[in-house]
Structure formats: C-alpha cells, structure tokens
Design an enzyme around this catalytic site. Structure first.
Site, mmCIF file in Angstrom:
data_model
loop_
_atom_site.group_PDB
_atom_site.id
_atom_site.type_symbol
_atom_site.label_atom_id
_atom_site.label_comp_id
_atom_site.label_asym_id
_atom_site.label_seq_id
_atom_site.Cartn_x
_atom_site.Cartn_y
_atom_site.Cartn_z
ATOM 1 N N ASP A 1 -9.632 -4.256 -5.074
ATOM 2 C CA ASP A 1 -8.972 -2.467 -4.357
ATOM 3 C C ASP A 1 -9.009 -0.854 -4.913
ATOM 4 O O ASP A 1 -9.094 -1.879 -6.317
ATOM 5 C CB ASP A 1 -7.490 -2.734 -4.465
ATOM 6 C CG ASP A 1 -7.110 -2.347 -3.901
ATOM 7 O OD1 ASP A 1 -7.746 -1.381 -3.635
ATOM 8 O OD2 ASP A 1 -5.201 -2.956 -3.569
ATOM 9 N N SER B 1 0.594 -0.907 0.097
ATOM 10 C CA SER B 1 -0.058 0.181 0.049
ATOM 11 C C SER B 1 0.858 1.013 0.297
ATOM 12 O O SER B 1 1.762 1.670 -0.817
ATOM 13 C CB SER B 1 -1.059 -0.014 0.971
ATOM 14 O OG SER B 1 -2.256 1.286 1.092
ATOM 15 N N HIS C 1 -8.300 -4.422 -0.464
ATOM 16 C CA HIS C 1 -6.751 -3.791 0.037
ATOM 17 C C HIS C 1 -6.875 -3.699 1.232
ATOM 18 O O HIS C 1 -7.419 -4.548 1.795
ATOM 19 C CB HIS C 1 -7.288 -3.062 -0.303
ATOM 20 C CG HIS C 1 -6.158 -1.506 -0.058
ATOM 21 N ND1 HIS C 1 -4.712 -1.074 -0.742
ATOM 22 C CD2 HIS C 1 -6.028 -1.340 1.073
ATOM 23 C CE1 HIS C 1 -3.766 -0.494 -0.340
ATOM 24 N NE2 HIS C 1 -4.169 -0.647 0.598
#
Length: 426
Positions: free
Chosen positions: A366, A209, A396
């Site tokens: 995501d 991320s 995610h």
C-alpha cells in the site's frame, strides 16, 4: 463436371470455414487484448493476485470512463466513478438484518445510527465510523460499508454511527473535516449518549483511508477541545492517509504501481480534496512542493522523516527524494498542504499527547503504509499506546473486500482482527 448445386454447397462450406477461422482469430486477439489489459505484475506475497488484477482492471476502466466523460464536458469524473461504485455496492446483500437503523441529522450532518436489538438496561459501547474514498467517493449507507457497520454493531453489541459527510467535487477541505467534527461533538454530548444508552467512557472513532485521515484529525480536535467533556477512548485508523508533503516515502516508491491505489491517483485525490489544480499532479509526485530550497520544510521535515521513524525492514534500499529546487508557489497556492486538519501527521507533540489510544492497520503493498507507520511511531514517542497491525499480504482497500461479492482472505482477516481489538479494548 460438378453440378451447380454441389459447387454452391462447396463454396458455402468454404465461406463457413473462413468465417469460423476469422471468428476464432478475432476471439483470440480479443482474449489477448483483455489479458494484456488485466494482467499487471504484482508482488508474490500480495493476497490473491489474479482476483486483484480483475478488480483493478474494472476500476481502471471506470476511472478512464470518468476521465473521458470529464474531458467531453458530460460530467465531472468523480461523479461518473461514484455512480459506478454506488451501482456495484447495491449488489452487496444486507447482512445482520436484525440491526436497527436510523437516518438522522447530527448538528446538520447526515449520519446513520446502527443499534443492536433489545436493551437490558446496561450502557453500550459505541463506534463513530468515517468512510474512506479519497474524500470524494463512497456509499456509506450501502454495500461493504453498511455491512461493516452492521457487523461492528452485532459483534460488539455497540451503537455505531457512520458519518455521511458531503464530498468533492461538491465541497472541498475543510468542509469534510468540519462536518465530521460537528457530528462527533454532537454525538459526544452527554444527553445524546444517554438517548442511545451509550457509556461515555467507551466511545471510539474509526475510519479507513481518507476516513482514517478524518478520524485521526477529529481525534486530535476532540482531544484538545476544552469544551468537549466526553473524549474518545480509542481511535482505529485503517490504512490512513495522513500527509501530502512526501509522495516518495519508501512505500510510495515500492508500491507506486500496485492496485488499487496508485501514487498518481492518490495525488489526484489530494488535489481534488484541497480544491487545487489537477495539473499539479506531476509536481506533487516528484516532491517539487517540498524541495530543499524551501526553508519552511526544514521546520516540519522531522515530523515525516521516514528514514528515522520507520523500521529498517520496510525502508529497504529506498532513499529520500527531495529536489534541490522546486515550485515555491505550490505551498503558497495550497496552504492546506501544511494544515494539520488535513495532514494529521504534521501535528505537534503536545497535540499528539492528547490523542486517544490507537490501533493503526497497515498493508505491505500500500502506498500509504508509511503514513500509518510514521504516525504510529510519532504517537508512541508522544506517550500514546499504539497497536500497529501490519499485513504482509495487505493492499489498499482490502477491508472493503471482506464482504461478498469481492472476498479477499486478507480483508476477512483484517475485519475480524480489528473488531476483536475493539472488543478487547473498548
């Protein structure tokens, strides 16, 4: 005529029945309210949807608590959320306890070094790991991240370094980036690699991320830095966030309301990272900062033109969203939106050519799916070897949920697969 004791008994029983009905009714209403709060429509192909709903409801509750505390002037919203995360992560048991750990400074930056036990004289491979959390959240030395680093050290027989960089709201861009660069350059020094018995030709940088964002930016910096003799062999980017100019890519449109990273939340993370006004969230979400009347955008739009960089199977029916007119002041007030240190997807081809071989993990559900896929394609066009592992049931944050107490099958598979890729190529 009934005696007084019998009348009293009857009335007591009636009151008891009334209270029981009232309690049942209240319980039913509460159950309905809880179910209404927890339930959100999710794609049928997403991994374990009911478990994700419960997890998301908990996180939404924490975010709301943070917003309330912030509005009342009690604490910054990010500190409230991070406190809850730290408390939750402390519940995760320590795994692979045979791994030796050392908390140390690398050029003034806090890191933790994980080393497998024993040393037979051979040089080990190494992984520098940079944690995610929107540049503001996360506990790299606790819970799921600690378990992940221990597992990498054990499974790969590798030295793993996790960077405990400072986060927002205490610091903003470029501090997080610079601290990761400092730690990387220090670790890649020949004498430091020798100290930890690391093979200088077998070092990777990895992040998830926002950590994927930092890992990609660090890999670009090291690749073009003539003062660094040792380079990363590989970069592993797990659902990375790589740009903040288009919040209406196909995946942003498709997954804007899919947990646990909603489009609005991602826009807030960006503004917090760049030290900008959170009131600009709506403007970012409708791409006011990249409107068609801004000539500057024509120079860089090709670098994130998802209509040409993405395969048709993920574009589906979605169309680009760029207003005819927008807010000219946003890019002037937040110049970091165009800074490749913050947005690695905007890097020039000459920089990408110097980047190491890449493994990029993406999830269908995501908002950041297209960031990763566009970067994979741009690296390929620049001549860099890329593996894009895509999970049709992925969402995610799923890699952080490959450990107790939040097991998700896709998270377990994702962790196993990317460690297996590292084992083969590092």
């Amino acid at each position: 005529m009934l005696s007084n004791p019998l009348i009293a008994a009857e009335r007591k029983e009636e009151r008891h029945h009334f209270m029981m009905k009232l309690l049942c009714g209240f319980t039913l209403l509460l159950a309905i309210a809880v179910a209404y709060y927890i339930y959100i429509p999710l794609p049928k192909t997403i991994s374990e949807p009911w478990k994700l709903m419960v997890l998301d409801a908990t996180f939404r509750g924490v975010v709301m608590m943070g917003d309330v505390a912030h509005s009342m002037g009690l604490s910054h919203r990010v500190r409230v959320i991070n406190s809850a995360i730290v408390n939750f992560e402390s519940l995760v048991p320590i795994t692979n306890q045979e791994i030796q750990i050392e908390d140390i400074l690398f050029d003034g930056v806090h890191v933790r070094v994980y080393q497998p036990p024993g040393q037979d004289g051979k040089l080990r491979r190494a992984v520098m790991f940079i944690h995610g959390g929107g540049w503001a959240l996360g506990a790299p030395k606790l819970g799921s991240y600690d378990s992940l680093c221990r597992q990498m050290a054990a499974d790969l027989d590798a030295v793993v370094v996790t960077v405990d960089y400072r986060m927002a709201p205490d610091v903003h861009f470029p501090v997080q980036y610079e601290e990761c660069v400092q730690a990387a350059k220090h670790f890649l020094r020949p004498e430091v690699l020798t100290k930890y018995s690391v093979n200088p030709e077998r070092v990777a940088v990895c992040g998830d991320s926002a950590g994927g964002n930092l890992a990609a930016a660090v890999a670009q910096r090291i690749g073009t830095d003539n003062t660094t003799t040792v380079k990363f062999k590989l970069q592993v980017l797990v659902y990375p966030v790589l740009q903040a100019l288009d919040f209406n890519t196909a995946s942003y449109q498709q997954n804007q309301n899919v947990p646990i990273l909603y489009r609005r939340l991602m826009a807030r993370f960006w503004l917090e990272y760049l030290g900008a006004d959170l009131k600009l969230v709506h403007s970012l979400m409708i791409n006011n900062h990249t409107a068609q009347d801004q000539s500057l955008m024509s120079l860089i739009r090709s670098k994130l033109d998802w209509t040409t960089l993405l395969p048709k199977r993920v574009i589906k029916h979605y169309k680009p969203v760029f207003p005819v007119t927008g807010s000219l002041s946003i890019l002037k007030d937040i110049p970091a939106l165009l800074d490749t240190r913050a947005a690695p997807l905007l890097a020039e081809d000459v920089v990408l050519r110097m980047a190491p071989r890449a493994y990029i993990m993406t999830g269908e559900h995501d908002v950041l799916r297209d960031d990763g896929m566009m970067y994979a394609r741009r690296l390929e066009l620049a001549g860099v070897s890329v593996t894009n592992e895509h999970y049709e049931d992925g969402f995610h944050g799923c890699v952080s949920f490959g450990f107790w107490p939040c097991y998700f099958s896709v998270g377990i598979r994702a962790v196993q697969n990317y460690i297996a890729w590292l084992a083969k190529h590092l």
